[in-house]
Design a protein around this motif. Structure first.
Motif, PDB file in Angstrom:
ATOM      1  N   GLY A  97       0.799  -1.326  -0.065  1.00 37.79           N
ATOM      2  CA  GLY A  97      -0.025  -0.021  -0.098  1.00 37.79           C
ATOM      3  C   GLY A  97       0.871   1.436   0.034  1.00 37.79           C
ATOM      4  O   GLY A  97       0.324   2.252  -0.371  1.00 37.79           O
ATOM      5  N   ILE A  98       2.117   1.479   0.137  1.00 38.82           N
ATOM      6  CA  ILE A  98       2.913   2.269   0.132  1.00 38.82           C
ATOM      7  C   ILE A  98       3.072   3.123  -1.104  1.00 38.82           C
ATOM      8  O   ILE A  98       3.050   4.362  -1.141  1.00 38.82           O
ATOM      9  CB  ILE A  98       4.436   1.926   0.731  1.00 38.82           C
ATOM     10  CG1 ILE A  98       4.264   1.875   2.384  1.00 38.82           C
ATOM     11  CG2 ILE A  98       5.430   3.154   0.330  1.00 38.82           C
ATOM     12  CD1 ILE A  98       4.113   3.016   3.303  1.00 38.82           C
ATOM     13  N   GLU A  99       3.289   2.423  -2.112  1.00 38.08           N
ATOM     14  CA  GLU A  99       3.371   2.902  -3.379  1.00 38.08           C
ATOM     15  C   GLU A  99       2.259   3.522  -4.027  1.00 38.08           C
ATOM     16  O   GLU A  99       2.314   4.729  -4.324  1.00 38.08           O
ATOM     17  CB  GLU A  99       3.805   1.823  -4.460  1.00 38.08           C
ATOM     18  CG  GLU A  99       5.410   1.611  -4.173  1.00 38.08           C
ATOM     19  CD  GLU A  99       6.474   2.459  -4.635  1.00 38.08           C
ATOM     20  OE1 GLU A  99       5.726   3.817  -5.321  1.00 38.08           O
ATOM     21  OE2 GLU A  99       7.515   2.390  -4.382  1.00 38.08           O
ATOM     22  N   ALA A 100       0.923   2.926  -3.414  1.00 33.91           N
ATOM     23  CA  ALA A 100      -0.205   3.858  -3.892  1.00 33.91           C
ATOM     24  C   ALA A 100      -0.593   4.835  -3.128  1.00 33.91           C
ATOM     25  O   ALA A 100      -0.923   5.833  -3.883  1.00 33.91           O
ATOM     26  CB  ALA A 100      -1.459   2.647  -3.637  1.00 33.91           C
ATOM     27  N   PRO A 215      -1.229   1.365   5.344  1.00 32.61           N
ATOM     28  CA  PRO A 215      -0.859   2.588   4.266  1.00 32.61           C
ATOM     29  C   PRO A 215      -2.140   2.927   3.456  1.00 32.61           C
ATOM     30  O   PRO A 215      -2.242   4.082   3.282  1.00 32.61           O
ATOM     31  CB  PRO A 215       0.379   1.983   3.718  1.00 32.61           C
ATOM     32  CG  PRO A 215       0.973   0.933   4.628  1.00 32.61           C
ATOM     33  CD  PRO A 215      -0.224   0.249   5.233  1.00 32.61           C
ATOM     34  N   SER A 216      -2.903   1.904   3.055  1.00 34.12           N
ATOM     35  CA  SER A 216      -3.638   2.294   2.035  1.00 34.12           C
ATOM     36  C   SER A 216      -4.928   3.055   2.411  1.00 34.12           C
ATOM     37  O   SER A 216      -5.501   3.701   1.858  1.00 34.12           O
ATOM     38  CB  SER A 216      -4.408   0.802   1.652  1.00 34.12           C
ATOM     39  OG  SER A 216      -5.103   0.106   2.755  1.00 34.12           O
ATOM     40  N   GLN A 217      -4.977   3.254   4.032  1.00 30.59           N
ATOM     41  CA  GLN A 217      -5.864   4.143   4.393  1.00 30.59           C
ATOM     42  C   GLN A 217      -5.578   5.754   4.215  1.00 30.59           C
ATOM     43  O   GLN A 217      -6.501   6.537   3.909  1.00 30.59           O
ATOM     44  CB  GLN A 217      -6.324   3.953   5.922  1.00 30.59           C
ATOM     45  CG  GLN A 217      -6.702   2.469   6.468  1.00 30.59           C
ATOM     46  CD  GLN A 217      -6.707   2.192   7.656  1.00 30.59           C
ATOM     47  OE1 GLN A 217      -6.051   1.197   8.381  1.00 30.59           O
ATOM     48  NE2 GLN A 217      -7.444   3.036   8.639  1.00 30.59           N
ATOM     49  N   LEU A 218      -4.438   5.625   4.119  1.00 31.01           N
ATOM     50  CA  LEU A 218      -3.809   7.237   3.826  1.00 31.01           C
ATOM     51  C   LEU A 218      -3.882   7.577   2.281  1.00 31.01           C
ATOM     52  O   LEU A 218      -3.608   8.745   2.063  1.00 31.01           O
ATOM     53  CB  LEU A 218      -2.284   7.405   4.309  1.00 31.01           C
ATOM     54  CG  LEU A 218      -2.009   7.104   5.759  1.00 31.01           C
ATOM     55  CD1 LEU A 218      -0.703   6.914   6.133  1.00 31.01           C
ATOM     56  CD2 LEU A 218      -2.873   8.172   6.380  1.00 31.01           C
ATOM     57  N   ILE A 219      -4.520   6.823   1.496  1.00 29.40           N
ATOM     58  CA  ILE A 219      -5.004   7.405   0.091  1.00 29.40           C
ATOM     59  C   ILE A 219      -5.870   8.378   0.313  1.00 29.40           C
ATOM     60  O   ILE A 219      -6.232   9.021  -0.804  1.00 29.40           O
ATOM     61  CB  ILE A 219      -5.340   6.126  -0.839  1.00 29.40           C
ATOM     62  CG1 ILE A 219      -4.176   4.995  -0.944  1.00 29.40           C
ATOM     63  CG2 ILE A 219      -5.742   6.417  -2.109  1.00 29.40           C
ATOM     64  CD1 ILE A 219      -4.238   3.797  -1.565  1.00 29.40           C
ATOM     65  N   ALA A 220      -6.850   8.201   1.186  1.00 25.55           N
ATOM     66  CA  ALA A 220      -7.976   9.292   1.520  1.00 25.55           C
ATOM     67  C   ALA A 220      -7.450  10.448   2.178  1.00 25.55           C
ATOM     68  O   ALA A 220      -6.928  10.332   3.357  1.00 25.55           O
ATOM     69  CB  ALA A 220      -9.114   8.573   2.249  1.00 25.55           C
ATOM     70  N   ALA A 221      -7.693  11.490   1.617  1.00 23.62           N
ATOM     71  CA  ALA A 221      -7.178  12.813   2.048  1.00 23.62           C
ATOM     72  C   ALA A 221      -7.798  13.074   3.602  1.00 23.62           C
ATOM     73  O   ALA A 221      -7.257  13.526   4.465  1.00 23.62           O
ATOM     74  CB  ALA A 221      -7.697  14.079   1.259  1.00 23.62           C
ATOM     75  N   GLU A 222      -9.074  12.420   3.984  1.00 21.76           N
ATOM     76  CA  GLU A 222      -9.639  12.768   5.360  1.00 21.76           C
ATOM     77  C   GLU A 222      -9.073  11.975   6.443  1.00 21.76           C
ATOM     78  O   GLU A 222      -9.348  12.401   7.481  1.00 21.76           O
ATOM     79  CB  GLU A 222     -11.347  12.382   5.107  1.00 21.76           C
ATOM     80  CG  GLU A 222     -11.615  11.100   4.612  1.00 21.76           C
ATOM     81  CD  GLU A 222     -11.628  10.985   3.006  1.00 21.76           C
ATOM     82  OE1 GLU A 222     -12.424  10.009   2.669  1.00 21.76           O
ATOM     83  OE2 GLU A 222     -11.200  11.768   2.462  1.00 21.76           O
ATOM     84  N   ALA A 223      -8.248  11.152   5.906  1.00 23.29           N
ATOM     85  CA  ALA A 223      -7.519  10.290   6.880  1.00 23.29           C
ATOM     86  C   ALA A 223      -6.422  11.151   7.516  1.00 23.29           C
ATOM     87  O   ALA A 223      -5.964  10.796   8.569  1.00 23.29           O
ATOM     88  CB  ALA A 223      -6.993   8.981   6.443  1.00 23.29           C
ATOM     89  N   TRP A 224      -6.083  12.356   7.011  1.00 22.25           N
ATOM     90  CA  TRP A 224      -4.732  12.736   7.416  1.00 22.25           C
ATOM     91  C   TRP A 224      -5.460  13.843   8.569  1.00 22.25           C
ATOM     92  O   TRP A 224      -6.360  14.387   8.509  1.00 22.25           O
ATOM     93  CB  TRP A 224      -4.003  13.641   6.270  1.00 22.25           C
ATOM     94  CG  TRP A 224      -3.453  12.690   5.420  1.00 22.25           C
ATOM     95  CD1 TRP A 224      -4.024  12.081   4.273  1.00 22.25           C
ATOM     96  CD2 TRP A 224      -2.067  12.145   5.381  1.00 22.25           C
ATOM     97  NE1 TRP A 224      -3.234  11.150   3.661  1.00 22.25           N
ATOM     98  CE2 TRP A 224      -2.047  11.267   4.338  1.00 22.25           C
ATOM     99  CE3 TRP A 224      -1.010  12.205   6.239  1.00 22.25           C
ATOM    100  CZ2 TRP A 224      -0.718  10.556   4.031  1.00 22.25           C
ATOM    101  CZ3 TRP A 224       0.167  11.580   6.243  1.00 22.25           C
ATOM    102  CH2 TRP A 224       0.227  10.656   4.914  1.00 22.25           C
TER     103      TRP A 224
END
Length: 228
Positions: A97-100, A215-224
């Motif tokens: 999930g890091i690369e994505a 890491p895949s959860q951090l693809i969404a802006a709202e997770a930050w």
């Protein structure tokens, strides 16, 4: 009715390396096994070393040679670093999930960089192996400056080099010293729960601004966590 502001990624994100971006434990255990073989000892199980990786070279050597006096183990650190350099990038890979996640940041115009306690020369050697040498906006190692994490200086300098204020940047790490450094820098933090931890570690007590399982959860802006 006032307009609802769109959720955005931070202006910049800084990451720890080992245990956060990179599953480097297989390279580390290869280095430890080379040292153990030199001393007539059997290989060390990967899962026995993995929890110690984010604690640094001394912690790994201590875990591999618990019966050796600390002052003698200290003299073995250069040997460990030499063995690790030979194994560098042979077995370790980015976590799933890091690369994505990095691609999502880049597509959103978010700069990202690395602040690690690994010696800078070793971290820089990994960049072309991972294909990150032209993507990583800043890289600061444990010996780049006069202080390293948990001191906030490396995070503050990294933000300066990217060109953002610390409070507009987020730091992601899997160790307590990562979160301590971020807090001292005035930088929102994310606890990377997918990383390396000892059984006695309590990531809730670190009081990061967000705790993320994958890491895949951090693809969404709202997770930050929010930045100012």
């Amino acid at each position: 009715m006032p307009a609802v502001e769109a959720v955005k990624f931070p202006k910049a994100v800084l990451f720890d390396l080992d245990g956060t971006l990179l599953d480097s434990a297989p390279d580390m255990v290869a280095a430890i096994d080379a040292m153990r073989a030199e001393r007539g000892q059997p290989p060390m199980p990967l899962e026995a070393l993995r929890p110690h990786v984010s604690k640094g070279a001394r912690a790994m050597v201590a875990a591999a040679f618990p019966d050796v006096a600390e002052d003698e183990r200290e003299r073995w650190i250069p040997e460990f670093l030499d063995c690790y350099q030979r194994a560098l990038g042979q077995y370790g890979v980015p976590f799933d999930g890091i690369e994505a996640m990095l691609a999502a940041l880049e597509n959103a115009g978010c700069a990202w960089g690395i602040v690690t306690n690994k010696p800078e020369y070793l971290a820089r050697q990994l960049m072309p192996v991972l294909g990150w040498e032209h993507r990583c906006a800043v890289l600061i190692g444990g010996d780049t400056l006069k202080a390293r994490k948990p001191d906030p200086l490396p995070l503050i300098v990294a933000a300066e080099r990217i060109g953002v204020a610390p409070e507009q940047c987020v730091y992601v790490g899997d160790d307590e010293r990562d979160i301590v450094a971020a807090r001292a820098a005035g930088m929102p933090s994310v606890v990377a729960l997918w990383g390396y931890r000892l059984d006695e570690d309590d990531p809730i007590a670190w009081q990061g601004d967000a705790m993320i399982d994958l890491p895949s959860q951090l693809i969404a802006a709202e997770a930050w966590p929010g930045t100012r």
